[in-house]
Design an enzyme around this catalytic site. Structure first.
Site, mmCIF file in Angstrom:
data_model
loop_
_atom_site.group_PDB
_atom_site.id
_atom_site.type_symbol
_atom_site.label_atom_id
_atom_site.label_comp_id
_atom_site.label_asym_id
_atom_site.label_seq_id
_atom_site.Cartn_x
_atom_site.Cartn_y
_atom_site.Cartn_z
ATOM 1 N N HIS A 23 0.851 -1.186 0.000
ATOM 2 C CA HIS A 23 0.000 0.000 0.000
ATOM 3 C C HIS A 23 0.891 1.242 0.000
ATOM 4 C CE1 HIS A 23 0.801 0.608 4.236
ATOM 5 N NE2 HIS A 23 0.240 -0.544 4.578
ATOM 6 N N HIS A 26 3.948 1.606 2.408
ATOM 7 C CA HIS A 26 5.197 0.931 2.003
ATOM 8 C C HIS A 26 5.875 1.727 0.886
ATOM 9 C CE1 HIS A 26 2.420 -2.564 3.131
ATOM 10 N NE2 HIS A 26 3.287 -2.482 4.123
ATOM 11 N N CYS A 132 2.592 -9.924 19.790
ATOM 12 C CA CYS A 132 1.669 -9.444 18.759
ATOM 13 C C CYS A 132 2.135 -9.998 17.414
ATOM 14 C CB CYS A 132 1.621 -7.911 18.702
ATOM 15 S SG CYS A 132 0.741 -7.323 17.221
ATOM 16 N N CYS A 135 2.811 -7.279 14.706
ATOM 17 C CA CYS A 135 4.143 -6.654 14.814
ATOM 18 C C CYS A 135 5.235 -7.704 14.801
ATOM 19 C CB CYS A 135 4.310 -5.889 16.127
ATOM 20 S SG CYS A 135 3.170 -4.547 16.397
ATOM 21 N N CYS A 153 -2.678 -4.812 21.116
ATOM 22 C CA CYS A 153 -1.500 -4.127 20.601
ATOM 23 C C CYS A 153 -1.947 -2.739 20.145
ATOM 24 C CB CYS A 153 -0.926 -4.912 19.415
ATOM 25 S SG CYS A 153 0.125 -3.886 18.368
ATOM 26 N N HIS A 156 -1.867 -2.386 16.148
ATOM 27 C CA HIS A 156 -2.818 -3.135 15.323
ATOM 28 C C HIS A 156 -4.231 -3.159 15.904
ATOM 29 C CE1 HIS A 156 1.055 -4.567 13.754
ATOM 30 N NE2 HIS A 156 0.387 -4.652 12.631
ATOM 31 N N LYS A 309 -2.563 5.141 11.776
ATOM 32 C CA LYS A 309 -1.628 4.594 10.791
ATOM 33 C C LYS A 309 -2.411 3.826 9.735
ATOM 34 C CE LYS A 309 2.269 1.445 10.314
ATOM 35 N NZ LYS A 309 2.247 0.001 10.391
ATOM 36 N N LYS A 312 -3.334 -2.186 5.924
ATOM 37 C CA LYS A 312 -4.252 -3.141 5.281
ATOM 38 C C LYS A 312 -5.111 -3.833 6.330
ATOM 39 C CE LYS A 312 -4.139 -3.359 0.789
ATOM 40 N NZ LYS A 312 -3.205 -3.988 -0.105
#
Ligand code: MSP
Length: 525
Positions: A23, A26, A132, A135, A153, A156, A309, A312
């Site tokens: 995405h 990145h 996690c 991560c 987490c 996430h 953040k 996806k």
């Protein structure tokens, strides 16, 4: 930040998990790396630019399971159909692409690990605590947030899992003092300053030893002396930066020579989410092995969607093609670096991108180029007229390079691009003030008209070179259309150190009227 002799400027991006397609988050990192390495190449330096994929671990394994294919089939498919084509389509000029499932990586990881074991940096222990999978990180209780009685987490927003395993441990705690000294002695080694402060206070808070193996699944590199365990995915992944350039190979072999030419890395570019891995664990691993630590870890901010953040897993990921289909590849490359100070979070907005596209790229830059080529065709039969000089433009160009070069080298992309675009504005102001279309009305003004057109063309020559690292396709088109390729050679061979020398565009070159550099946006979409 320039290297001498045989040492290349070595820059890496994180290696990305191949649980899904890329995405724009990145792409943000990789484009930044590409722009910086193109800038260094344009400075005439040797460069080595590495990117790649992180293919082991539970996150990737579970995605493959969900898709009912083997992890190896899954990663092979994603790398070939999604990741490599994505970088190609964004015009990323990486020199190498490492995959952590390649034997060149796995073999060197095993050798490195065995070396640490033999030198007493690894011991058997028991890990009990939260993990996690998003991560791929062993978490401390204080790292977690609580919602509806569940521990989540914070990155996430997903429940953590409890791990209880007999593992191998790396004596990370032994490196707290050397690391603190390293960051004190080398403030540049972790940037920006906020990132360094975070790392220093994390280290000051004390660090425990790190579990570096897992025993409850097998998608990973076997621990050489205990093949019931696989290497912890981060320990495996961090080593990519060194395995890709020949870590541990005989100094006289191809790998050993490559290592000498690249190591230590000049910049590890990372998102702030993975700063501690790169600024704590990774240099400690290198110190343990007696190797030089990277010169700089630079942590940039996040692209945010709805204040969080973009990711996806939260279904907020935007594919790069969603943007490039509309704005083009070079505008994509330009926009994020221009709009967001590198190191700070930034929100993506279609409105802001459209506004900058129109005002900065289409109007300021694209129009300047098309006006100039049209006027040279109309008033000078398509031939660049005799050389001229405008002291105001000449000194502004020198001042631009004096500002842009250190900014780009310090990863202040916004500052560097701003300096260049301010020069572009200045050239537009010059054309507006000189009104060449009025001068053209009276043949008595032909000399002055030609001077104005030469000065404008010469300024565009410099703009093409300076913007080439950011927008290579567009600048190549501009370079061709100025007739510069035929007379001055490829744009990639023009150097930053020489770009401000006035009067390089040879008079007599044929200008080619090119396609519009930044077409008007189709608002009907
Ligand atoms: N595989 C690890 C990295 C191992 S490096 C030895 C990993 N991979 S990842 O696929 O999750 O990609 C992480 C990197 O992608 C981040 O560090 C950052 O560079 C980039 N980004 C992912 N999402 C992002 C945003 N929303 N915004 C900006 N960058 C982001 O972690």
């Amino acid at each position: 930040m320039s290297n001498s002799g045989d040492k290349a400027f070595y820059l890496t991006t994180p290696i990305y998990y191949v649980n899904d397609a890329p995405h724009i988050g990145h792409a943000y990192t990789t484009v930044a790396g590409d722009v910086l390495t193109r800038w260094h190449r344009q400075r005439g330096e040797k460069v080595w630019f590495l990117t790649g994929t992180d293919e082991h671990g539970q996150k990737v394994m579970r995605t493959a399971d969900l898709n009912k294919v083997s992890p190896q089939d899954w990663v092979d498919r994603l790398v070939e159909t999604a990741w490599k084509p994505n970088w190609k389509s964004l015009n990323i000029a990486n020199d190498d692409f490492i995959r952590t499932t390649e034997p060149r990586h796995t073999e060197r990881v095993q050798r490195f690990l065995q070396g640490l074991k033999d030198s007493g940096h690894i011991y058997a222990g028991k890990y009990e605590g939260p993990y996690c999978v998003g991560c791929e990180e062993f978490k401390l209780p204080g790292d977690l947030i609580e919602a509806n009685g569940e521990k989540l987490c914070p990155i996430h927003s997903k429940p953590i899992e409890l791990v209880n395993e007999n593992n191998w441990f790396f004596k990370l705690s032994a490196f707290v003092e050397p690391l603190l000294k390293h960051y004190k002695d080398n403030p540049d080694a972790c940037q920006p300053e906020s990132a360094r402060n975070e790392v220093v206070s994390f280290l000051e808070g004390g660090v425990s030893d790190l579990s570096i193996s897992r025993s409850t699944f097998d998608w990973g590199i076997p621990v050489p002396w205990d093949t019931d365990q696989v290497v912890y995915v981060w320990f495996d992944a961090l080593l990519n930066y060194a395995t890709a350039v020949g870590l541990g190979d005989d100094p006289k072999s191809e790998g050993g020579i490559k290592f000498a030419q690249t190591w230590p890395a000049d910049v590890h570019l990372v998102g702030k989410d993975i700063l501690r891995f790169h600024a704590v664990i990774w240099p400690a691993m290198l110190m343990a092995a007696g190797l030089a630590v990277p010169k700089k870890v630079f942590a940039h901010g996040w692209l945010l969607v709805g204040g969080e953040k973009m990711s996806k897993s939260k279904l907020t990921g935007i594919a790069p093609s969603d943007i490039t289909d509309h704005f083009g590849i070079d505008a994509f490359r330009y926009y994020f670096l221009r709009a967001i100070p590198f190191g700070t979070d930034g929100s993506f907005s279609w409105e802001d991108m459209s506004a900058r596209y129109t005002s900065e790229l289409a109007n300021d830059f694209g129009n300047l180029a098309s006006r100039l080529t049209a006027m040279v065709e109309k008033y000078c039969a398509g031939i660049i007229p005799s050389a001229a000089k405008d002291p105001g433009l000449e000194s502004a160009l020198q001042a631009t390079v004096n500002r842009a070069d250190p900014a780009m080298c310090a990863l202040d992309f916004q500052g560097g691009i701003n300096a260049i675009m301010e020069f572009c504005k200045k050239v537009n102001g010059y054309v507006t003030e000189k009104e060449p279309w009025k001068l053209a009305k009276d043949p008595a003004n032909q000399k002055e008209l030609e001077e104005v057109l030469y000065n404008t063309a010469e300024s565009l020559r410099a703009l093409a070179v300076l913007l080439n690292p950011v927008m290579p396709t567009t600048c190549e088109i501009l370079w061709e259309s100025l007739g510069a390729h035929a007379t001055m050679g490829p744009i990639s061979k023009q150097t930053i150190s020489d770009v401000a020398r006035w009067g390089q565009l040879p008079p007599g070159s044929s200008v080619i009227k090119s396609a519009v550099l930044f077409p008007r946006l189709d608002v009907s979409e």
